[in-house]
Design a protein around this motif. Structure first.
Motif: not given
Length: 141
Positions: A20-21, A24, A47-48, A50-52, A54-55
């Motif tokens: 996922s990272d 993204a 960084t954040e 990319r997490k958002k 994929m979430a």
């Protein structure tokens, strides 16, 4: 979307989730390559973000079997994006970058059927989000 398209989207996303990272990163690199004007809408450190991304994709993909359950969150997301400077014409660019990313991430598992399923999923959600954020007339364009 048909049940088989939903299954294709969910199965293919499950193959991308472990990277996922990386996925993204590929997505944002591609987005900024094809639409450099949108870079200013994002923080310098992604960084954040990319997490958002994929979430959010995980919630949407998992919710495709019960679309009415995820539409309120999609509506709220669309309205927030207006405040970030997103415009209706950005949605196709984002969709293109997403499909490109999935194609790269899935390799040989990216088939015509998978591409059509993701195109249908993105079209359904982006059309709804545009209509929620900008009105039904914009979504029809």
């Amino acid at each position: 979307m048909t049940p088989s398209q939903i299954e294709l989207v969910q199965d293919s996303f499950a193959k991308v989730a472990p990277i996922s990272d990386q996925a993204a990163t590929i997505f944002y690199d591609r987005l900024f390559e094809v639409a450099p004007q949108v870079r200013a809408m994002f923080p310098d450190d992604l960084t954040e973000q990319r997490k958002k991304l994929m979430a959010t994709l995980a919630v949407v993909v998992n919710g495709l079997t019960n679309l009415p359950a995820i539409l309120p969150a999609a509506s709220a997301l669309a309205k927030r994006h207006v405040g970030y400077g997103a415009k209706p014409e950005h949605y196709p660019v984002v969709g293109s970058a997403l499909l490109w990313t999935l194609e790269k991430g899935l390799g040989d598992a990216w088939t015509d059927d998978v591409a059509q399923a993701w195109t249908a999923a993105y079209g359904t959600l982006s059309g709804y989000m545009i209509s929620e954020a900008y009105g039904k007339a914009q979504a029809a364009e």
